[in-house]
Design a protein around this motif. Structure first.
Motif, short mmCIF file in Angstrom:
data_model
loop_
_atom_site.label_atom_id
_atom_site.label_comp_id
_atom_site.label_asym_id
_atom_site.label_seq_id
_atom_site.Cartn_x
_atom_site.Cartn_y
_atom_site.Cartn_z
N ASP A 196 -2.04 2.12 -9.13
CA ASP A 196 -2.79 0.99 -7.78
C ASP A 196 -2.40 -0.09 -8.13
OD1 ASP A 196 -2.72 3.71 -6.39
OD2 ASP A 196 -5.25 3.82 -6.31
N GLU A 234 -2.81 1.80 3.89
CA GLU A 234 -2.74 -0.35 2.66
C GLU A 234 -4.31 0.04 3.29
OE1 GLU A 234 1.50 -1.57 2.39
OE2 GLU A 234 0.13 -2.73 3.18
N SER A 236 -7.52 -4.11 3.39
CA SER A 236 -7.81 -4.88 3.20
C SER A 236 -9.40 -5.29 3.17
CB SER A 236 -6.61 -5.93 3.26
OG SER A 236 -5.00 -5.56 2.93
N SER A 270 -6.27 -6.93 -1.21
CA SER A 270 -4.62 -5.91 -0.49
C SER A 270 -4.91 -5.53 -1.57
CB SER A 270 -3.21 -6.51 -0.10
OG SER A 270 -3.91 -7.22 1.11
N PHE A 272 -2.60 -1.83 -3.06
CA PHE A 272 -1.71 -0.66 -2.56
C PHE A 272 -1.74 0.56 -3.64
CE2 PHE A 272 -0.52 -4.80 -1.84
CZ PHE A 272 -0.15 -5.61 -0.17
N TRP A 282 5.37 -0.16 0.97
CA TRP A 282 4.13 -1.10 0.19
C TRP A 282 4.84 -2.14 1.16
CZ3 TRP A 282 2.58 -1.54 -5.70
CH2 TRP A 282 1.93 -0.35 -5.78
#
Length: 381
Positions: A196, A234, A236, A270, A272, A282
């Motif tokens: 990641d 995703e 954040s 953030s 991914f 992504w």
């Protein structure tokens, strides 16, 4: 149109309120039959219980992925672990709400300067007898014998110990240990990892494009699900709303550390997930490069149901093997709290005292972890 939050009665949650209340009943059943549900992934249990894929993908998967760090493998998480995150009085993460699913906004805090915390800890350790902290000294190999352990570094220097505690991931432990046992290979080798990346940035436009950003709510966590693969996400974080030093800079114009004349800017992170499988979906490329502060790649453990069916129950049999103990969150659930408990338990098993005996809830949680991961009782019992 899938936006929802737990700070207000959003239209999406109103629409799915009946399923939320049924989910509360399912949590109660999973709590009562926890040993049975440990072998079933949450996706299968939700499907058998006739929940809609929309409710599953919009509400349950993002919620569990966010707080448990399970990422794109959340569907494979053991149903028991999901249930316990709501119902366990010691280790629960959420308080279930019949209308909003999650009742409370968690109180978050961060150390003002984590470097100073580690530095102070190292000073205290070095001041104790027969203890030394070595920095930038990577381990090359761990050799275990009947009455001692030899650890070598990259320069070939060797140090002898009575026991060794592996405070690292299972894949690193298996790479370092010379001749791991068959049981160690099974228990530790069963833990799977994915690559990641975390991007720290100040691109508010990017955040508004993907998320329901409303500064009046001071939200802390955000989840974005892909339209074509709603089970992938995703996530954040609004660091300026819970990092202690950033909150101070944001809300106090005269705060120490803010450049003169510079207005406050929100700082976001953030994440991914699963580079090998999901990188083509992504949205990282949409972040303005000029507003990126840092990029950090890391390895993430997959919370598959196989982890809880194989690795977790085998850990008590592995702990102490050939003078070796394992202390990482991967021995149970990949959470910061579990990592701390794992380190305390390993130290306790080699003779250290538990440092928080007067905190009843913390002590009971520690004893529970000690029983589950080491099959051991406290020394005073």
């Amino acid at each position: 149109d899938g936006h929802w939050n737990n700070s207000e009665d959003s239209p999406r949650l109103q629409e799915m309120r009946g399923q939320s209340r049924r989910f509360g009943i399912l949590l109660w059943i999973m709590h009562l039959l926890a040993p049975v549900f440990v072998f079933f992934p949450i996706w299968l249990v939700m499907r058998l219980a006739l929940f809609s894929s929309r409710y599953y993908n919009i509400v349950i998967l993002p919620l569990v992925a966010l707080f448990m760090g399970t990422g794109n493998r959340t569907a494979s998480v053991s149903a028991t672990i999901v249930g316990q995150s709501f119902t366990n009085p010691l280790a629960g993460l959420f308080k279930f709400d019949r209308d909003r699913v999650v009742a409370n906004q968690p109180e978050m805090f961060a150390f003002p300067c984590l470097h100073a915390v580690y530095e102070a800890a190292a000073e205290r350790i070095n001041a104790a007898p027969n203890t030394t902290v070595h920095l930038s000294r990577a381990v090359k190999r761990v050799f275990r014998y009947k009455d001692h352990v030899i650890v070598t570094d990259l320069e070939g220097r060797a140090v002898r110990f009575d026991e060794v505690i592996m405070c690292c991931s299972p894949e690193v432990s298996l790479r370092l240990i010379h001749e791991p046992t068959v049981l160690e290979r099974i228990a530790l080798g069963n833990v799977k990892f994915y690559d990641d990346v975390t991007v720290t940035h100040q691109d508010a436009d990017y955040m508004r494009q993907l998320y329901d950003v409303d500064e009046s709510r001071e939200d802390q966590y955000y989840i974005y699900s892909y339209e074509k693969r709603p089970e992938w996400i995703e996530m954040s974080f609004q660091l300026s709303n819970y990092q202690a030093q950033l909150k101070q800079l944001k809300h106090n114009p005269a705060a120490e550390g803010r450049p003169a004349g510079r207005p406050p800017q929100d700082i976001w992170q953030s994440i991914f997930l699963d580079h090998s499988t999901a990188s083509e979906t992504w949205t990282m490329s949409r972040i303005n490069p000029s507003k990126i502060l840092a990029v950090k790649w890391w390895r993430q453990m997959a919370h598959r149901w196989q982890h809880f069916a194989i690795t977790v129950p085998l850990m008590p049999l592995v702990q102490g093997t050939r003078r070796t103990r394992y202390a990482s969150s991967c021995v149970m659930v990949n959470m910061h709290e579990v990592a701390v408990l794992a380190g305390l338990a390993a130290a306790y098993q080699v003779g250290a005292d538990y440092p928080f005996p007067s905190n009843d809830k913390a002590r009971r949680g520690f004893y529970l972890f000690l029983a589950l991961s080491h099959a051991s009782l406290p020394r005073d019992r």
